[in-house]
Scaffold this active site. Sequence first.
Site, PDB file in Angstrom:
ATOM      1  N   CYS A 118      13.963  10.053   7.086  1.00 18.92           N
ATOM      2  CA  CYS A 118      13.860   9.671   8.506  1.00 18.92           C
ATOM      3  C   CYS A 118      15.208   9.755   9.207  1.00 18.92           C
ATOM      4  CB  CYS A 118      13.270   8.280   8.627  1.00 18.92           C
ATOM      5  SG  CYS A 118      14.045   7.089   7.531  1.00 18.92           S
TER       6      CYS A 118
ATOM      7  N   LYS B  69       0.879  -1.169   0.000  1.00 23.97           N
ATOM      8  CA  LYS B  69       0.000   0.000   0.000  1.00 23.97           C
ATOM      9  C   LYS B  69       0.916   1.218   0.000  1.00 23.97           C
ATOM     10  CE  LYS B  69      -1.968   2.956   2.041  1.00 23.97           C
ATOM     11  NZ  LYS B  69      -1.757   4.389   1.704  1.00 23.97           N
TER      12      LYS B  69
ATOM     13  N   GLU C 255      10.142  15.631  15.303  1.00 25.51           N
ATOM     14  CA  GLU C 255      10.538  15.463  13.909  1.00 25.51           C
ATOM     15  C   GLU C 255       9.804  16.488  13.054  1.00 25.51           C
ATOM     16  OE1 GLU C 255      11.505  11.787  11.116  1.00 25.51           O
ATOM     17  OE2 GLU C 255       9.385  11.862  11.595  1.00 25.51           O
TER      18      GLU C 255
ATOM     19  N   GLU D 220       9.636   1.170  10.953  1.00 27.50           N
ATOM     20  CA  GLU D 220      10.712   2.074  10.597  1.00 27.50           C
ATOM     21  C   GLU D 220      10.113   3.474  10.686  1.00 27.50           C
ATOM     22  OE1 GLU D 220      13.011   4.246   9.443  1.00 27.50           O
ATOM     23  OE2 GLU D 220      12.963   3.572   7.361  1.00 27.50           O
TER      24      GLU D 220
HETATM   25  P1  NAI Z   1       1.708   8.312   7.968  1.00 30.54           P
HETATM   26  O1  NAI Z   1       2.515   7.490   8.898  1.00 30.54           O
HETATM   27  O2  NAI Z   1       0.314   8.649   8.380  1.00 30.54           O
HETATM   28  O3  NAI Z   1       1.631   7.582   6.541  1.00 30.54           O
HETATM   29  C1  NAI Z   1       2.466   6.532   6.142  1.00 30.54           C
HETATM   30  C2  NAI Z   1       1.640   5.450   5.469  1.00 30.54           C
HETATM   31  O4  NAI Z   1       0.707   4.929   6.416  1.00 30.54           O
HETATM   32  C3  NAI Z   1       0.808   5.917   4.270  1.00 30.54           C
HETATM   33  O5  NAI Z   1       0.809   4.923   3.288  1.00 30.54           O
HETATM   34  C4  NAI Z   1      -0.587   6.053   4.874  1.00 30.54           C
HETATM   35  O6  NAI Z   1      -1.616   5.923   3.917  1.00 30.54           O
HETATM   36  C5  NAI Z   1      -0.594   4.894   5.836  1.00 30.54           C
HETATM   37  N1  NAI Z   1      -1.591   4.996   6.908  1.00 30.54           N
HETATM   38  C6  NAI Z   1      -2.048   6.124   7.517  1.00 30.54           C
HETATM   39  N2  NAI Z   1      -2.971   5.816   8.440  1.00 30.54           N
HETATM   40  C7  NAI Z   1      -3.099   4.463   8.429  1.00 30.54           C
HETATM   41  C8  NAI Z   1      -3.919   3.544   9.158  1.00 30.54           C
HETATM   42  N3  NAI Z   1      -4.788   3.953  10.072  1.00 30.54           N
HETATM   43  N4  NAI Z   1      -3.794   2.218   8.900  1.00 30.54           N
HETATM   44  C9  NAI Z   1      -2.917   1.783   7.974  1.00 30.54           C
HETATM   45  N5  NAI Z   1      -2.146   2.614   7.238  1.00 30.54           N
HETATM   46  C10 NAI Z   1      -2.233   3.935   7.467  1.00 30.54           C
HETATM   47  O7  NAI Z   1       2.539   9.616   7.682  1.00 30.54           O
HETATM   48  P2  NAI Z   1       2.039  11.065   7.236  1.00 30.54           P
HETATM   49  O8  NAI Z   1       0.821  11.457   8.008  1.00 30.54           O
HETATM   50  O9  NAI Z   1       1.920  11.094   5.778  1.00 30.54           O
HETATM   51  O10 NAI Z   1       3.294  11.968   7.703  1.00 30.54           O
HETATM   52  C11 NAI Z   1       3.331  12.504   9.013  1.00 30.54           C
HETATM   53  C12 NAI Z   1       4.731  12.551   9.559  1.00 30.54           C
HETATM   54  O11 NAI Z   1       5.276  11.239   9.647  1.00 30.54           O
HETATM   55  C13 NAI Z   1       5.745  13.318   8.737  1.00 30.54           C
HETATM   56  O12 NAI Z   1       5.657  14.683   8.953  1.00 30.54           O
HETATM   57  C14 NAI Z   1       7.039  12.732   9.251  1.00 30.54           C
HETATM   58  O13 NAI Z   1       7.396  13.358  10.462  1.00 30.54           O
HETATM   59  C15 NAI Z   1       6.685  11.279   9.527  1.00 30.54           C
HETATM   60  N6  NAI Z   1       7.103  10.386   8.417  1.00 30.54           N
HETATM   61  C16 NAI Z   1       8.192   9.575   8.589  1.00 30.54           C
HETATM   62  C17 NAI Z   1       8.635   8.787   7.547  1.00 30.54           C
HETATM   63  C18 NAI Z   1       9.818   7.881   7.660  1.00 30.54           C
HETATM   64  O14 NAI Z   1      10.483   7.629   6.670  1.00 30.54           O
HETATM   65  N7  NAI Z   1      10.090   7.302   8.817  1.00 30.54           N
HETATM   66  C19 NAI Z   1       7.994   8.824   6.236  1.00 30.54           C
HETATM   67  C20 NAI Z   1       6.824   9.671   6.176  1.00 30.54           C
HETATM   68  C21 NAI Z   1       6.424  10.415   7.231  1.00 30.54           C
END
Ligand code: NAI
Length: 480
Positions: free
Chosen positions: A281, A172, A381, A247
């Site tokens: 990250c 996904k 972050e 991660e």
């Molecule tokens: P997110 O963690 O909400 O999204 C990441 C993935 O999780 C996306 O594919 C999203 O559709 C999915 N997702 C969201 N809610 C879900 C649920 N309830 N069940 C299953 N899957 C779900 O990240 P978001 O909101 O886009 O970004 C927020 C913050 O997260 C960023 O500002 C950053 O600080 C951090 N982040 C860290 C990353 C890393 O590489 N460790 C990558 C992206 C964001």
Amino acid sequence: MRNHYDLFINGESVRGHGQAFTTYDPSTGEPLATVARATAADVDAAVRAADRARTAWASVKASDRGRILLRLADLVRQNADELARLETLDNGQALGQARGDVETAARYFEFYGGGADKLMGETIPLGPGYLSYTSHEPYGVIAFVLPWNAPLQQASRGLAPALATGNVAVVKPAEDTPMTTVELARLALEAGVPAGVLNVVTGFGDEAGAALVEHPLVRKIAFTGSVDTGSLIMRTASERVIPLTLELGGKSANIIFEDADIDAAVRSSWTAFTIKSGQVCSAGTRLLVQDSVYDAVVERLAQRAASATLGAGIDDPDIGPLATTAQFDKVSDYLKLGVTEGARVVAGGGAPSDPSLQRGNFVEPTIFADVDNSMRIAQEEIFGPVLCAIRFDDEAEAVALANDTQYGLAAGVWTNDLSRAHRVAAQLDSGQVFVNEYFAGGVETPFGGFKSSGFGREKGFEALRYYTQLKTVTVKVGPS
Ligand code: NAI
Ligand code: MG
């Protein structure tokens, strides 16, 4: 580029049951393509297709699975220009960086293609009369829930070791950046990955993502993204009693000692917080600098920031737009917060004034000096091109500041004192430590978090172990 991206299930493009959504170019806000929106029923179809393909794929000779992944590496390279362009348009990152990510994706399939037949078990010396041995077996259906900052590279990082070891997958991708993951699945089929082994469900987190991690046929979850969503997914995994790799984020310290090569440290520390506009990250976002060189280092980084180019990723600038408008709003709020908290802005501080950049998610590379490590800008972050420069006196203080965070993903150490390099590396609560080059390493080096940055390991040979479960077989062979 296609006008529309379908789901990819059982080797075929599938419309899906949801109302298609739009993915946008973050440098202009213009629509790029429509994308199928997977519902729970579509996710169910994808997981069932994977589950049907599971036994046959696990039975393929490991060296043959490896050879298919090597072909996929070749196909990724043959399509590198197109994939890099797509990634840049969808995610905003500079074209040169997207090219780097495509090559890294190819390297993952090459590395794990070569590794497929090299994951060995052990024999256990029980003594005469018994033969005991271990083997590494696939889990079955692995659910990948992925973010938007390095879509193709992150998909490849997980898929390559998972498929190499005989697992099947449903991916996904983030709703903001789905295009390259769909293309990767098509290339995988062309390379010889059987239908059903790799499926992609584009759509939203609370719909397709939630349905995927909750699906009873999923046997392991690999998540990359925010701490909040990771924690939510862990609750689901806990109810289902299945393992997961998390991660998550970071607030990584990059420590410059006064005996370091300051030229090299400044160059690399710039890249450490500005690559992908800071949406990494493991970015080095807390710059800890020893007192005697602090002013000079901050001054030189501020000069570098002043000459940075901003623009659409396709023009290969230093700083592209942030990938999403939500991220733009979040980073903009932190830029205001830093001033409120009393940090001194020495570069950037907001959105650029250039009229040609007003429609995109652009923020200037920003350096906050005189930051106290207890400020929120130093603890949370931000995920943008924002650096917090913090002063320290001695080695003990540097280590204490570096470890004073909920995160523990990466750290940088700059020193020409060999003993200090190892001494400090040993004391840092961090999944990886880079000495004298931030981001040193490659697909070969294991990667993952300490503390709230997560657990499990991606990359390196280690990942093959994380995508398998160990079986012990013990046979009584001696006289009874
Ligand atoms: P997110 O963690 O909400 O999204 C990441 C993935 O999780 C996306 O594919 C999203 O559709 C999915 N997702 C969201 N809610 C879900 C649920 N309830 N069940 C299953 N899957 C779900 O990240 P978001 O909101 O886009 O970004 C927020 C913050 O997260 C960023 O500002 C950053 O600080 C951090 N982040 C860290 C990353 C890393 O590489 N460790 C990558 C992206 C964001
Ligand atoms: Mg979210």
